[in-house]
Scaffold this active site. Sequence first.
Site, PDB file in Angstrom:
ATOM      1  N   CYS A  96       0.943  -1.174  -0.172  1.00  0.00           N
ATOM      2  CA  CYS A  96       0.033  -0.088  -0.130  1.00  0.00           C
ATOM      3  C   CYS A  96       0.834   1.190  -0.110  1.00  0.00           C
ATOM      4  O   CYS A  96       1.905   1.382   0.620  1.00  0.00           O
ATOM      5  CB  CYS A  96      -1.000   0.024   1.079  1.00  0.00           C
ATOM      6  SG  CYS A  96      -0.740   0.895   2.451  1.00  0.00           S
ATOM      7  N   GLU A  97       0.586   2.181  -1.071  1.00  0.00           N
ATOM      8  CA  GLU A  97       1.306   3.472  -1.088  1.00  0.00           C
ATOM      9  C   GLU A  97       1.432   4.336   0.225  1.00  0.00           C
ATOM     10  O   GLU A  97       2.210   5.299   0.215  1.00  0.00           O
ATOM     11  CB  GLU A  97       1.020   4.014  -2.359  1.00  0.00           C
ATOM     12  CG  GLU A  97      -0.538   4.633  -2.467  1.00  0.00           C
ATOM     13  CD  GLU A  97      -0.764   5.251  -3.799  1.00  0.00           C
ATOM     14  OE1 GLU A  97      -0.312   4.731  -4.761  1.00  0.00           O
ATOM     15  OE2 GLU A  97      -1.286   6.326  -3.865  1.00  0.00           O
ATOM     16  N   HIS A  98       0.177   4.025   1.272  1.00  0.00           N
ATOM     17  CA  HIS A  98       0.171   4.914   2.253  1.00  0.00           C
ATOM     18  C   HIS A  98       1.125   4.400   3.412  1.00  0.00           C
ATOM     19  O   HIS A  98       1.638   5.241   4.243  1.00  0.00           O
ATOM     20  CB  HIS A  98      -1.251   4.997   2.801  1.00  0.00           C
ATOM     21  CG  HIS A  98      -2.144   5.575   1.725  1.00  0.00           C
ATOM     22  ND1 HIS A  98      -3.499   5.135   1.412  1.00  0.00           N
ATOM     23  CD2 HIS A  98      -1.973   6.660   0.847  1.00  0.00           C
ATOM     24  CE1 HIS A  98      -3.977   5.509   0.294  1.00  0.00           C
ATOM     25  NE2 HIS A  98      -3.160   6.642  -0.179  1.00  0.00           N
ATOM     26  N   HIS A  99       1.374   3.189   3.477  1.00  0.00           N
ATOM     27  CA  HIS A  99       2.078   2.740   4.683  1.00  0.00           C
ATOM     28  C   HIS A  99       3.214   1.736   4.252  1.00  0.00           C
ATOM     29  O   HIS A  99       3.874   1.305   5.063  1.00  0.00           O
ATOM     30  CB  HIS A  99       1.153   1.738   5.564  1.00  0.00           C
ATOM     31  CG  HIS A  99       0.104   2.731   6.302  1.00  0.00           C
ATOM     32  ND1 HIS A  99      -1.271   2.770   5.503  1.00  0.00           N
ATOM     33  CD2 HIS A  99      -0.083   3.573   7.046  1.00  0.00           C
ATOM     34  CE1 HIS A  99      -2.228   3.467   6.005  1.00  0.00           C
ATOM     35  NE2 HIS A  99      -1.363   4.015   7.271  1.00  0.00           N
ATOM     36  N   GLN A 137      -5.336  -0.427  -3.947  1.00  0.00           N
ATOM     37  CA  GLN A 137      -6.136  -1.472  -4.540  1.00  0.00           C
ATOM     38  C   GLN A 137      -6.848  -0.926  -5.752  1.00  0.00           C
ATOM     39  O   GLN A 137      -7.145  -1.888  -6.795  1.00  0.00           O
ATOM     40  CB  GLN A 137      -6.984  -2.295  -3.725  1.00  0.00           C
ATOM     41  CG  GLN A 137      -7.455  -3.629  -4.265  1.00  0.00           C
ATOM     42  CD  GLN A 137      -8.298  -4.616  -3.280  1.00  0.00           C
ATOM     43  OE1 GLN A 137      -7.850  -4.359  -1.993  1.00  0.00           O
ATOM     44  NE2 GLN A 137      -9.415  -5.373  -3.749  1.00  0.00           N
ATOM     45  N   HIS A 165      -5.445  -5.922   3.788  1.00  0.00           N
ATOM     46  CA  HIS A 165      -4.405  -4.925   3.840  1.00  0.00           C
ATOM     47  C   HIS A 165      -3.881  -4.943   5.340  1.00  0.00           C
ATOM     48  O   HIS A 165      -4.613  -4.822   6.231  1.00  0.00           O
ATOM     49  CB  HIS A 165      -5.210  -3.505   3.390  1.00  0.00           C
ATOM     50  CG  HIS A 165      -5.682  -3.394   2.312  1.00  0.00           C
ATOM     51  ND1 HIS A 165      -5.023  -2.157   1.295  1.00  0.00           N
ATOM     52  CD2 HIS A 165      -6.408  -4.161   1.270  1.00  0.00           C
ATOM     53  CE1 HIS A 165      -5.543  -2.422   0.104  1.00  0.00           C
ATOM     54  NE2 HIS A 165      -6.213  -3.575   0.088  1.00  0.00           N
ATOM     55  N   CYS A 167      -2.108  -2.834   6.857  1.00  0.00           N
ATOM     56  CA  CYS A 167      -2.323  -1.530   7.539  1.00  0.00           C
ATOM     57  C   CYS A 167      -3.782  -1.621   8.027  1.00  0.00           C
ATOM     58  O   CYS A 167      -3.757  -0.936   9.168  1.00  0.00           O
ATOM     59  CB  CYS A 167      -2.034  -0.507   6.580  1.00  0.00           C
ATOM     60  SG  CYS A 167      -3.072  -0.142   4.896  1.00  0.00           S
TER      61      CYS A 167
HETATM   62 ZN    ZN Z   1      -2.300   1.354   4.053  1.00  0.00          ZN
END
Ligand code: ZN
Length: 204
Positions: A96-99, A137, A165, A167
């Site tokens: 995931c590009e956020h975490h 996703q 996910h 995260c």
């Molecule tokens: Zn994430």
Amino acid sequence: MNMNVRALGPVRPLPREAKPDRAEVEAAVRTLIRWSGDDPLREGLLETPARVTRALEEAFAGYAQDPAAILQKSFDETEGYDEMVVLRDIRFESHCEHHMSPIRGHAWVAYVPDGRVVGISKLARVVEAYAKRLQIQEKLTAQIANTVNEVLKPRGVGVVLKATHHCMTTRGVHKPGTDLVTSRMLGCFRDNQELRRELLQMTA
Ligand SMILES: [Zn+2]
């Protein structure tokens, strides 16, 4: 700025000179170890930066791949086959590009050919080429469907992704057991309820 167009656009690899070399990445990992409170020079951690760098190389191998090129070689001797083709349960791992935490799941890639088909392993490789990048996703789902649609020009494409996910499940709201389902339906999969239902039933 139109966020959707931006999010779905092709990912251009960085110019080569902008890409850090392996030694820089290993140094960054040593920084993370020091920041965590440990000593990167103690024996158990000596090889860790090199291992982490290799793991990252594998996790993000998709940036070096051109998904459209993977589908270029197609076959047109199909005797007029025009029913749905589905590659089911393609296992994928992404981040995931956020975490930068793992996303693990399965993909179903379906299309109805319009004269041309591809080798089935190619569909799995397209999933892989987009999954091995920093992702969300929804974007991953759209990229797979759009690429099959643009390169193969079939009558329709349906892509369904189901994934967990990390995260979501191991940090933050801590909701183990949840998965996220996304889909993108194009052409006859968008217009034909029956066809869409047939595909969604396979993923249930
Ligand atoms: Zn994430």
